[in-house]
Design an enzyme around this catalytic site. Structure first.
Site, PDB file in Angstrom:
ATOM      1  N   ASP A 125      -5.785   5.547   3.170  1.00  0.00           N
ATOM      2  CA  ASP A 125      -6.490   6.200   2.064  1.00  0.00           C
ATOM      3  C   ASP A 125      -7.051   5.133   1.147  1.00  0.00           C
ATOM      4  OD1 ASP A 125      -6.142   9.078   2.430  1.00  0.00           O
ATOM      5  OD2 ASP A 125      -3.998   8.666   2.229  1.00  0.00           O
ATOM      6  N   ASP A 154      -6.086  17.180   6.148  1.00  0.00           N
ATOM      7  CA  ASP A 154      -5.411  16.152   5.353  1.00  0.00           C
ATOM      8  C   ASP A 154      -4.956  16.684   3.996  1.00  0.00           C
ATOM      9  OD1 ASP A 154      -4.572  13.756   4.261  1.00  0.00           O
ATOM     10  OD2 ASP A 154      -6.586  12.920   4.009  1.00  0.00           O
TER      11      ASP A 154
HETATM   12  C1  DX5 Z   1      -5.067  12.547  -0.620  1.00  0.00           C
HETATM   13  C2  DX5 Z   1      -5.053  11.757   0.664  1.00  0.00           C
HETATM   14  C3  DX5 Z   1      -4.085  12.257   1.705  1.00  0.00           C
HETATM   15  C4  DX5 Z   1      -2.648  12.245   1.254  1.00  0.00           C
HETATM   16  C5  DX5 Z   1      -1.735  12.882   2.271  1.00  0.00           C
HETATM   17  O1  DX5 Z   1      -6.053  12.032  -1.449  1.00  0.00           O
HETATM   18  O2  DX5 Z   1      -6.331  11.745   1.247  1.00  0.00           O
HETATM   19  O3  DX5 Z   1      -4.244  11.489   2.904  1.00  0.00           O
HETATM   20  O4  DX5 Z   1      -2.204  10.936   1.020  1.00  0.00           O
HETATM   21  O5  DX5 Z   1      -0.436  12.884   1.728  1.00  0.00           O
HETATM   22  P1  DX5 Z   1       0.487  14.196   1.690  1.00  0.00           P
HETATM   23  O6  DX5 Z   1       0.777  14.510   3.134  1.00  0.00           O
HETATM   24  O7  DX5 Z   1       1.688  13.759   0.928  1.00  0.00           O
HETATM   25  O8  DX5 Z   1      -0.291  15.275   1.023  1.00  0.00           O
HETATM   26 ZN    ZN Z   2      -6.449  10.922   3.323  1.00  0.00          ZN
END
Ligand code: DX5
Ligand code: ZN
Length: 208
Positions: free
Chosen positions: A31, A171
């Site tokens: 990310d 996601d």
């Molecule tokens: C949010 C990100 C995601 C997030 C996923 O901005 O793009 O990839 O880190 O994490 P969880 O699974 O904890 O929602």
């Molecule tokens: Zn992400």
């Protein structure tokens, strides 16, 4: 179902990435946040690039940045399978998708929860992957937005109608409970659900 692991909310990045490398997780989800597109900022590339020391997994790069073209050449230099950026950016999208392909990397677009799948239409022929966000971009540990299930079904229908074989990834907020709402996807991205557990492999297996 393929699983991509996000370490955005990890408190011990190096040890978590080493642990993930010992599992059968398909990708490490990077990310990348510039602090402008969404209200959070990730490590700079000068630090992020050292990831190759800790994992042999292919990377699935999610650019949450205002100007993808500045970041694409950097992240194309890593062990990268996909680079995905947001449809909502104010840049020439077709040009940025072509830039990713120039590096022989699979290209994709991500859409925020309020963006309709129809807005992807002009770009469908260029896409290897589409990332549907099931939370607002910015942080890990948010709750899965249930309307995503219907959105995934709509997107699958759109891809079938136009005969496009792009993958669908989802996601945000994915865990063993919300996984059932992701059946139309090919890849689930999960962060806190995997990282906050003891046994990473068990968590990953429960998402397949
Ligand atoms: C949010 C990100 C995601 C997030 C996923 O901005 O793009 O990839 O880190 O994490 P969880 O699974 O904890 O929602
Ligand atoms: Zn992400």
């Amino acid at each position: 179902m393929k699983v991509s692991a996000s370490f955005l909310s990890s408190k011990n990045v190096v040890s978590d990435i080493v642990k993930l490398n010992e599992t059968d997780v398909d990708y490490i989800h990077l990310d990348i946040l510039d602090g402008k597109f969404a209200p959070n900022r990730s490590l700079p590339f000068s630090e992020m690039k050292h990831i190759y020391k800790y994992t042999s997994k292919r990377l699935d790069v999610h650019l949450m940045v205002e100007s993808p073209k500045k970041y694409i050449p950097l992240y194309a230099s890593l062990n990268t399978e996909y680079i995905v950026f947001h449809l909502e950016v104010d840049e020439d999208i077709e040009e940025d998708l072509k830039l990713i392909k120039k590096y022989s990397i699979k290209a994709g677009l991500a859409i925020k929860p309020d963006t309709k799948v129809n807005e992807l239409l002009p770009y469908l022929p260029y896409l290897d992957i589409i990332l549907v966000m099931s939370v607002e971009p910015g942080f890990g540990g948010q709750e899965f937005l249930e309307e995503t299930e219907e959105k995934l079904a709509e997107l699958r229908k759109l891809l079938d109608t136009y005969n496009i074989d792009a993958l669908i990834s989802v996601d945000g907020g994915v865990n063993d409970k919300t996984r059932s709402m992701c059946s139309k996807a090919d890849i689930v991205v999960a962060g806190s659900y995997i990282i906050n557990g003891e046994d990473f492999q068990e968590k990953i297996t429960s998402l397949r």
